[in-house]
Scaffold this active site. Structure first.
Site, PDB file in Angstrom:
ATOM      1  N   ASP A   1      50.290 -63.487 -34.097  1.00 53.46           N
ATOM      2  CA  ASP A   1      49.143 -62.581 -34.171  1.00 53.46           C
ATOM      3  C   ASP A   1      47.842 -63.401 -34.159  1.00 53.46           C
ATOM      4  O   ASP A   1      47.403 -63.918 -35.187  1.00 53.46           O
ATOM      5  CB  ASP A   1      49.275 -61.765 -35.471  1.00 53.46           C
ATOM      6  CG  ASP A   1      48.178 -60.732 -35.642  1.00 53.46           C
ATOM      7  OD1 ASP A   1      47.148 -60.823 -34.943  1.00 53.46           O
ATOM      8  OD2 ASP A   1      48.347 -59.841 -36.496  1.00 53.46           O
TER       9      ASP A   1
ATOM     10  N   HIS B   1      34.688 -77.954 -15.354  1.00 53.17           N
ATOM     11  CA  HIS B   1      34.970 -76.515 -15.345  1.00 53.17           C
ATOM     12  C   HIS B   1      34.951 -75.974 -13.941  1.00 53.17           C
ATOM     13  O   HIS B   1      35.799 -75.198 -13.554  1.00 53.17           O
ATOM     14  CB  HIS B   1      33.889 -75.786 -16.154  1.00 53.17           C
ATOM     15  CG  HIS B   1      34.328 -75.474 -17.550  1.00 53.17           C
ATOM     16  ND1 HIS B   1      33.643 -74.633 -18.361  1.00 53.17           N
ATOM     17  CD2 HIS B   1      35.383 -75.897 -18.264  1.00 53.17           C
ATOM     18  CE1 HIS B   1      34.254 -74.546 -19.527  1.00 53.17           C
ATOM     19  NE2 HIS B   1      35.308 -75.316 -19.483  1.00 53.17           N
TER      20      HIS B   1
HETATM   21  C1  MEV Z   1      34.413 -72.942 -23.855  1.00 56.04           C
HETATM   22  O1  MEV Z   1      35.543 -72.125 -23.793  1.00 56.04           O
HETATM   23  C2  MEV Z   1      34.386 -73.729 -25.133  1.00 56.04           C
HETATM   24  C3  MEV Z   1      33.161 -74.622 -25.360  1.00 56.04           C
HETATM   25  O2  MEV Z   1      31.970 -73.842 -25.304  1.00 56.04           O
HETATM   26  C4  MEV Z   1      33.320 -75.244 -26.725  1.00 56.04           C
HETATM   27  C5  MEV Z   1      32.141 -76.043 -27.203  1.00 56.04           C
HETATM   28  O3  MEV Z   1      31.014 -75.757 -26.797  1.00 56.04           O
HETATM   29  O4  MEV Z   1      32.385 -76.939 -28.037  1.00 56.04           O
HETATM   30  C6  MEV Z   1      33.026 -75.672 -24.291  1.00 56.04           C
END
Ligand code: MEV
Length: 433
Positions: free
Chosen positions: A292, A389
């Protein structure tokens, strides 16, 4: 004989070859992997018995993070998540941590807490002392409510009473739930002892329900990274040969990451995002194993706010020439009952990671959280997160544009290289074949 959690070049393999590799690195057969992961693992007919008004099932990607060594044991870490780069990033961070010996993890207490609300209490002080005196009796009543749990060595361990003022008193019972998450067990106990607590407090019986702020069921994980392992360029792959060292920057990266961590300690806005990065790893493991994740999320954020200021669950500091990180959070998960009864992929996830106990699962999920956090802040504190990304996001865009097979990587690489990761660019690139 199964191998460790390093599988060089894993990301380059096709689905079948990856399953083959995971079979070799776990004690599973390829057939078992195929069957459990085919079509999202749960049949619509089964789903119809799990929740209400079912129309079908909804699948998410199921992957595996590599390179994890936890308390000296290598584990493949199953993750279910829709966000690109989470699994690759956790694997890369785990690899840096692995070089210095891996994660060390421990459980700080292991008790699930349930609450019994009492209101319209005429004298809170008297109620608190009557309840406190009756702890042995209440614990015994609690044990009688869960005889099977007690037979197996679990059950209520401690009771507590808290005066909330305004004629409100709350009784807490802390219960060892063994390998279950324990929501049903502790709720059963709360309902069983509720009437007697109301009698003792001379008040009205209110809610009887677990708290998701299960701060008696915490996990703590630590990781150390040597400057040299940080001073490599963010890898595009998990293949050592592609890691280009960037001189002596490891020390500078330690400072940059420490500053990023400090930022989260000083600022709630940043702490929320920092913790989101942690939960990327934690939730993915919690989801993969059929647990969960809303309960885990609720507990994590309440714990993060326990001092009155919402704070980071994990922090990173310099120790000599090393960077050292520590994560502490409540984590209530189980390896028996619940979704695991009906979901073959969730059972498979436990077997991939060779997890036999709730404690091992909590520690593994927390390590995935710390790894995700390190990967995120390392990228943010150095080159920024978008390059990595975008190249992963490009794959989803390529697929959305209609690319299949080898075209996915070709189109993704082409649009990522131009810096414009759009559907139009992907369609153009696809037609240029
Ligand atoms: C994205 O899924 C998560 C981040 O924003 C975490 C962070 O900023 O430490 C990259």
């Amino acid at each position: 004989m199964s191998k460790g959690s390093r599988i060089p070049g894993f990301y380059k393999l096709g689905l079948d070859e990856r399953r083959q590799q995971v079979a070799e690195h776990s004690d599973l057969t390829v057939d078992e992997l195929d069957i459990a992961l085919r079509s999202g693992g749960i049949d619509p007919q089964v789903a119809d018995k799990v929740v209400e008004n079912v129309l079908g099932v909804y699948s998410l990607p199921f992957g595996v993070a590599l390179n994890f060594t936890i308390n000296g044991t290598d584990r493949l870490v199953p993750m279910v998540v829709e966000e690109p780069s989470v699994i690759a990033a956790a694997s890369n961070a785990a690899r840096m941590i692995r070089s210095a010996g891996g994660f060390s993890a421990e459980l700080l207490d292991d008790l699930m807490t349930t609450q019994i609300q009492l209101f319209d209490v005429p004298d809170n002080e008297l109620a608190v002392s009557a309840l406190t005196e009756a702890f042995p009796e209440l614990l015994e009543l609690g044990r009688q409510a869960v005889p099977n749990l007690v037979k197996r060595g679990g059950g209520p361990r401690r009771a507590e009473v808290r005066d909330l003022g305004e004629g409100c008193v709350v009784v807490h019972m802390h219960v060892h739930c063994l390998d279950a998450m324990g929501a049903n067990l502790v709720n059963t106990i709360a309902e069983a002892i509720g009437p007697r607590t109301a009698e003792l407090a001379k008040g009205t019986l209110g809610l009887r329900i677990l708290t998701n702020l299960c701060d008696q069921r915490r996990v703590r994980v630590r990781a150390r990274i040597q400057a040299g392992d940080l001073s490599r360029e963010r890898p595009k792959t998990d293949d050592a040969s592609s890691w280009a060292p960037v001189g002596d920057d490891g020390n500078a990266i330690i400072d940059a990451i420490s500053q990023a961590s400090r930022f989260a300690e000083l600022d709630t806005y940043r702490a929320a995002t920092h913790n989101k990065g942690i939960m990327n790893g934690v939730d993915s493991v919690v989801m993969a194993t059929g647990n969960d994740y809303r309960a885990v999320e609720a507990g994590a954020h309440a714990y993060a706010a326990r001092s009155g200021q919402y704070s980071p669950l994990a922090t990173w500091k310099r120790e000599g020439h090393d960077l050292v990180g520590e994560l502490e959070m409540p984590l209530a998960v189980g390896v028996v009952g619940g979704t695991l009864r009906v979901h073959p992929s969730a059972r498979l996830a436990l077997r991939i990671a060779k997890i036999d106990s709730a404690a091992e699962l909590a520690m593994t999920a927390a390590c995935a959280g710390l790894a995700s956090n390190l990967a995120a802040i390392r990228a943010l504190a150095t080159e920024g997160i978008q390059r990595g990304h975008m190249s992963l996001h490009a794959r989803s865009v390529a697929i959305a544009a209609g690319a299949t097979g080898n075209d996915v990587e070709r189109v993704a690489a082409a649009i990522a290289a131009t810096g414009s990761v759009s559907l139009e660019a992907a369609k153009r690139s696809l037609s240029e074949k």
